[in-house]
Design an enzyme around this catalytic site. Structure first.
Site, PDB file in Angstrom:
ATOM      1  N   TYR A 201      -3.281 -12.147  -4.254  1.00 38.10           N
ATOM      2  CA  TYR A 201      -3.308 -13.561  -4.194  1.00 38.10           C
ATOM      3  C   TYR A 201      -4.901 -13.689  -4.624  1.00 38.10           C
ATOM      4  O   TYR A 201      -5.871 -13.068  -4.233  1.00 38.10           O
ATOM      5  CB  TYR A 201      -3.603 -13.698  -2.931  1.00 38.10           C
ATOM      6  CG  TYR A 201      -1.724 -13.890  -2.731  1.00 38.10           C
ATOM      7  CD1 TYR A 201      -1.628 -12.552  -1.584  1.00 38.10           C
ATOM      8  CD2 TYR A 201      -1.178 -15.389  -2.579  1.00 38.10           C
ATOM      9  CE1 TYR A 201      -0.054 -12.925  -0.889  1.00 38.10           C
ATOM     10  CE2 TYR A 201      -0.183 -14.730  -1.666  1.00 38.10           C
ATOM     11  CZ  TYR A 201       0.403 -13.369  -1.741  1.00 38.10           C
ATOM     12  OH  TYR A 201       1.382 -14.514  -1.068  1.00 38.10           O
ATOM     13  N   PRO A 293       4.125 -22.432  -1.512  1.00 34.74           N
ATOM     14  CA  PRO A 293       5.294 -21.115  -1.720  1.00 34.74           C
ATOM     15  C   PRO A 293       3.648 -19.996  -1.049  1.00 34.74           C
ATOM     16  O   PRO A 293       4.364 -19.082  -1.307  1.00 34.74           O
ATOM     17  CB  PRO A 293       5.225 -20.909  -3.371  1.00 34.74           C
ATOM     18  CG  PRO A 293       4.520 -21.917  -3.926  1.00 34.74           C
ATOM     19  CD  PRO A 293       4.327 -22.939  -3.156  1.00 34.74           C
ATOM     20  N   LYS A 297       6.920 -18.802   2.994  1.00 35.90           N
ATOM     21  CA  LYS A 297       7.315 -18.958   4.299  1.00 35.90           C
ATOM     22  C   LYS A 297       8.063 -19.337   3.621  1.00 35.90           C
ATOM     23  O   LYS A 297       9.768 -19.658   4.744  1.00 35.90           O
ATOM     24  CB  LYS A 297       6.424 -19.699   5.073  1.00 35.90           C
ATOM     25  CG  LYS A 297       4.646 -19.242   5.188  1.00 35.90           C
ATOM     26  CD  LYS A 297       5.925 -18.078   6.556  1.00 35.90           C
ATOM     27  CE  LYS A 297       4.268 -17.147   6.347  1.00 35.90           C
ATOM     28  NZ  LYS A 297       4.983 -16.038   7.002  1.00 35.90           N
ATOM     29  N   TYR A 385       0.731 -14.189   8.210  1.00 38.38           N
ATOM     30  CA  TYR A 385       1.818 -13.946   7.113  1.00 38.38           C
ATOM     31  C   TYR A 385       2.508 -12.954   7.085  1.00 38.38           C
ATOM     32  O   TYR A 385       3.806 -12.614   6.317  1.00 38.38           O
ATOM     33  CB  TYR A 385       0.656 -13.299   6.050  1.00 38.38           C
ATOM     34  CG  TYR A 385       1.702 -12.254   4.590  1.00 38.38           C
ATOM     35  CD1 TYR A 385       0.954 -13.657   3.533  1.00 38.38           C
ATOM     36  CD2 TYR A 385       2.211 -11.562   4.601  1.00 38.38           C
ATOM     37  CE1 TYR A 385       1.242 -13.179   2.147  1.00 38.38           C
ATOM     38  CE2 TYR A 385       2.636 -11.908   3.226  1.00 38.38           C
ATOM     39  CZ  TYR A 385       1.888 -12.432   2.020  1.00 38.38           C
ATOM     40  OH  TYR A 385       2.601 -11.915   0.694  1.00 38.38           O
TER      41      TYR A 385
HETATM   42  C1  PHB Z   1       7.097 -14.164  -4.975  1.00 43.08           C
HETATM   43  O1  PHB Z   1       7.651 -12.907  -5.587  1.00 43.08           O
HETATM   44  O2  PHB Z   1       8.003 -14.757  -5.709  1.00 43.08           O
HETATM   45  C2  PHB Z   1       5.880 -14.322  -4.423  1.00 43.08           C
HETATM   46  C3  PHB Z   1       5.476 -13.564  -3.791  1.00 43.08           C
HETATM   47  C4  PHB Z   1       4.421 -14.507  -2.824  1.00 43.08           C
HETATM   48  C5  PHB Z   1       4.110 -15.484  -2.642  1.00 43.08           C
HETATM   49  C6  PHB Z   1       5.215 -16.243  -3.305  1.00 43.08           C
HETATM   50  C7  PHB Z   1       6.106 -16.028  -4.248  1.00 43.08           C
HETATM   51  O3  PHB Z   1       3.591 -16.551  -1.807  1.00 43.08           O
END
Ligand code: PHB
Ligand code: APR
Length: 391
Positions: A201, A293, A297, A385
């Protein structure tokens, strides 16, 4: 047609609910407006909380997930050219997550439902829920061109954000809480091995980026883009170059490129519909709430709702008591609001908010520094998380 529980929608919420009810000896019919191929190909999120993994296993739907899913013990936060790894098991007493796509969860649940003979109708669009506040609610639907009625004891509205179930709750009894974000995510699926073994992230001055994956040979990547962005405005090269910039680190991270097989833009919003129940109609999943997203969650909340609902319906069947059904909305909403808070925190910490002042930019960095420097702050993220217990 008649059944005990009429389920509208064959997303993860509707499909898992049908499976759990089956296990409790309660019959149901699932109505899905789309065809099977559409439902099985739709690209959605991909992170399963510990609790979701446990529930899928207990429901006998975890076999392929355990074979093909990727267990992850942490994520990386990237900001100001630095990396910080959050170690989930160390911070949460052993909890972790599984990277396994929502589409795969749906495929597994559809296969089980069809194998066990439970009714699951594709191309069956619910038109309206009627008499929700009486003892005999009904779903009017259209299947293969003809209109029909499903008579039920209970109706589960698992029909997502654009569904019809919510509309059966009178506006005067409803409160909606909503926040739209002035940006979205441009997501790609690419045939290339993930460039990092855990999700990344990244907060960058040019905007947020996320590195995720679907398998050892397929990457899933996202870029923050302005609201209303047309996906056609971005060439594959431009997307890779922008990902390069936003994921850069002082220690020379390099991003592997590959053929882009899918591209789309998703808007971001937070939304909660209260209450989640009206009479014998129960809303579950995206039909009742949406999260941005960033915290991964959405799917997990949907699973939490139907676990709570299946338990309440089984309790009613076994004891005759409606106590858990009466508590359904309040039980789910406690968890929903915690996930709303977590997703909002993650979103506002990691995205460039248009119009943010330099002061607010610095605060964003201070929030990230705090997580990197304080075990207490880091534990809060890890608990959020990996997921709160189901109610
Ligand atoms: C995804 O792999 O699509 C994905 C992963 C983590 C997120 C949102 C989407 O926070
Ligand atoms: N009649 C029948 N089916 C319907 C109708 C209708 N009128 N309207 C919508 N549907 C179907 C949709 O085609 C879809 O298959 O309901 C299903 C809802 O599924 P999802 O949108 O996947 O919602 P849910 O099961 O609650 O799962 C939540 O989905 O959007 C993601 O991020 C979200 O991961 C989360 C998950």
């Amino acid at each position: 047609m008649r059944t005990t529980v009429g389920i509208i929608g064959a997303g993860p919420a509707g499909l898992l609910l049908a499976r759990l009810l089956d296990g409790a000896g309660i019959d149901s019919v699932v109505l899905e407006s789309r065809d099977r191929a559409y439902v099985e190909q739709r690209q959605r999120a991909g992170v399963l909380e510990q609790g979701t993994v446990d529930v899928l296993r207990a429901a006998g739907a975890g076999e392929r997930m355990d074979r093909e899913g990727l267990p992850h013990d942490g994520i990386e936060l990237r900001f100001a050219g630095r990396r910080h790894r959050v170690d989930f098991p160390a911070l949460t007493g052993g909890r972790s997550v599984m990277v396994y796509a929502q589409t795969e969860v749906c495929k597994d649940l559809i296969a089980l439902r069809l194998r066990d003979g439970g009714p699951l109708l594709f191309d069956a669009e619910a038109l309206a829920v009627e008499d929700a506040a009486t003892d005999s609610p009904r779903v009017r639907f259209r299947h293969e061109g003809a209109e029909d009625v499903l008579e039920c004891d209970y109706v589960a509205g698992c029909d997502g954000f654009w569904g019809v179930a919510r509309k059966a709750i009178p506006a005067g009894l409803t409160r909606v809480f909503e926040r739209a974000y002035p940006f979205g995510w441009l997501g790609i699926l690419a045939d290339v091995a993930p460039s990092h073994d855990e999700l990344v992230y990244a907060r960058h001055d040019r905007g947020f980026a996320l590195l995720s994956m679907r398998s050892p040979s397929v990457s899933r990547l996202y870029l923050q883009v302005p609201e209303g962005t047309d996906v056609a405005a971005w060439s594959d090269d431009e997307i890779w170059s922008e990902l390069d910039r936003r994921l850069e680190t002082d220690d020379g991270f390099t991003l592997r490129r590959g053929a882009v097989t899918q591209k789309s833009v998703t808007p971001m919003r937070s939304y909660v519909h209260e209450p989640m129940r009206h009479g014998r109609l129960f809303l579950a999943g995206d039909a009742a709430h949406i999260v941005p997203p960033t915290g991964a969650k959405g799917l997990n909340l949907a699973i939490g709702d139907v676990v709570t609902l299946a338990r309440a319906l089984a309790h009613r069947k076994e004891t005759g008591s409606a106590e858990l059904l009466d508590a359904y909305s309040a039980t789910c909403l406690r968890r929903v609001w915690q996930a709303e808070r977590f997703s909002y925190d993650m979103t506002t910490m990691l995205h460039r908010i248009p119009g943010a002042t330099p002061f607010e930019d610095r605060l964003q960095l201070a929030r990230l520094e705090r997580i990197a420097g304080s075990r207490a702050a880091e534990t809060d993220l890890a608990e959020g998380y990996t997921g709160l217990p189901f109610g």
